[in-house]
Design an enzyme around this catalytic site. Structure first.
Site, PDB file in Angstrom:
ATOM      1  N   HIS A  60      -3.444  -5.003   1.666  1.00  9.93           N
ATOM      2  CA  HIS A  60      -2.817  -5.214   2.984  1.00  9.93           C
ATOM      3  C   HIS A  60      -2.692  -6.694   3.343  1.00  9.93           C
ATOM      4  CE1 HIS A  60      -2.501  -1.105   4.546  1.00  9.93           C
ATOM      5  NE2 HIS A  60      -3.471  -0.870   3.683  1.00  9.93           N
ATOM      6  N   ARG A 106      -2.595   7.278  -6.213  1.00 11.23           N
ATOM      7  CA  ARG A 106      -3.005   7.159  -4.803  1.00 11.23           C
ATOM      8  C   ARG A 106      -4.529   7.205  -4.665  1.00 11.23           C
ATOM      9  NH1 ARG A 106      -0.262  11.551  -1.270  1.00 11.23           N
ATOM     10  NH2 ARG A 106      -1.383  10.398   0.332  1.00 11.23           N
ATOM     11  N   ARG A 163      -8.158   2.482   1.293  1.00  7.77           N
ATOM     12  CA  ARG A 163      -7.700   3.707   0.587  1.00  7.77           C
ATOM     13  C   ARG A 163      -6.522   3.348  -0.323  1.00  7.77           C
ATOM     14  NH1 ARG A 163      -6.500   8.919   3.201  1.00  7.77           N
ATOM     15  NH2 ARG A 163      -7.476   9.724   1.345  1.00  7.77           N
ATOM     16  N   GLU A 207      -0.795  -8.094   5.371  1.00  8.32           N
ATOM     17  CA  GLU A 207      -0.419  -8.327   6.773  1.00  8.32           C
ATOM     18  C   GLU A 207      -1.651  -8.411   7.672  1.00  8.32           C
ATOM     19  OE1 GLU A 207      -0.305  -5.633   5.149  1.00  8.32           O
ATOM     20  OE2 GLU A 207      -0.975  -3.975   6.428  1.00  8.32           O
ATOM     21  N   CYS A 235       0.840  -1.205   0.000  1.00  2.62           N
ATOM     22  CA  CYS A 235       0.000   0.000   0.000  1.00  2.62           C
ATOM     23  C   CYS A 235       0.879   1.261   0.000  1.00  2.62           C
ATOM     24  CB  CYS A 235      -0.976  -0.050   1.167  1.00  2.62           C
ATOM     25  SG  CYS A 235      -2.424   0.948   0.869  1.00  2.62           S
TER      26      CYS A 235
HETATM   27  N1  GLN Z   1      -3.815   6.364   0.909  1.00  2.00           N
HETATM   28  C1  GLN Z   1      -2.594   6.095   1.598  1.00  2.00           C
HETATM   29  C2  GLN Z   1      -1.407   6.878   1.024  1.00  2.00           C
HETATM   30  O1  GLN Z   1      -1.520   7.544   0.065  1.00  2.00           O
HETATM   31  C3  GLN Z   1      -2.259   4.611   1.574  1.00  2.00           C
HETATM   32  C4  GLN Z   1      -3.266   3.889   2.397  1.00  2.00           C
HETATM   33  C5  GLN Z   1      -2.733   2.644   3.039  1.00  2.00           C
HETATM   34  O2  GLN Z   1      -1.521   2.411   3.159  1.00  2.00           O
HETATM   35  N2  GLN Z   1      -3.676   1.867   3.510  1.00  2.00           N
HETATM   36  O3  GLN Z   1      -0.333   6.789   1.575  1.00  2.00           O
END
Ligand code: GLN
Length: 205
Positions: free
Chosen positions: A176, A105, A141, A178, A78
């Protein structure tokens, strides 16, 4: 095997727990000294502008780039994938920029648009070594890899967009792994680290 987790911010402890549960030694990395003691590095999810600034402020950005250049495996999840990306759409925020991908992003919208889905991952969910069957992936996100250079191997896609890719010793995913019980992607990464540590030990000997 000592596997580092960049520990400025984000879901550090979840990665550390997963490394320990696989029988490896997790090492929190905030300094060059800690970095030089590990054979692989995980860049956790969190907030990429914050982590990118801290990498720069603590002077760890260049040493990490150098270790990556010398072959140390790195796994960006991420935010970590954003930090690895050469290009971040519409942003000049600090990053490592070592991987030949462009990333966008928050590509799926806001926090409320977080979701879970089942993914087929080439080399992992079709490989008996790790265990067959789709991987339950949690997107929070999440960013999307919008383009990848010729030496990047796309391992998983969601709705036709890249969500897991590898270029040599660099692995990047937009979800994610993890979180939850499934440690197959971490096992795959640990195999990359093992392979590298064998070579590095031989060179040191
Ligand atoms: N939106 C976050 C960013 O731009 C990333 C989100 C996440 O790691 N869950 O860093």
């Amino acid at each position: 095997m000592r596997i580092g987790v960049l520990s400025y911010q984000g879901d550090v402890s979840e990665h550390m727990d997963m490394i320990s549960s696989m029988g490896h030694e997790p090492v929190p990395v905030k300094t060059g000294r800690a970095l030089s003691s590990v054979y692989g590095l995980i860049l956790p999810g969190g907030e990429s502008t914050c982590q990118g600034k801290l990498l720069k402020r603590f002077g760890l950005d260049e040493p990490i780039r150098e270790r990556i250049r010398l072959g140390m495996p790195v796994f960006g999840t991420c935010t970590g994938a954003i930090l690895l990306a050469r290009t971040i759409t519409g942003s000049d925020q600090p990053r490592l920029g070592t991987m030949d991908i462009e990333i966008s992003r928050n590509a799926f919208g806001a926090q409320v648009d977080s979701f879970e889905t089942e993914l087929a991952i080439r080399g992992i969910t079709d490989n008996a070594r790790y265990g067959l069957g789709d991987f339950k992936a949690l997107f929070i996100r999440a960013p999307l890899i919008t383009s990848a250079g010729p030496s990047v191997d796309v391992m998983a896609a969601y709705a036709g967009r890249i969500v897991l890719a590898r270029q040599r010793n660099m692995l990047a995913c937009s979800f994610h792994p993890e979180m939850g019980e499934d440690d197959r992607i971490h096992k795959y990464f640990a195999d990359m680290v093992e392979e590298y540590s064998n070579i590095a030990r031989e060179v040191d000997a």
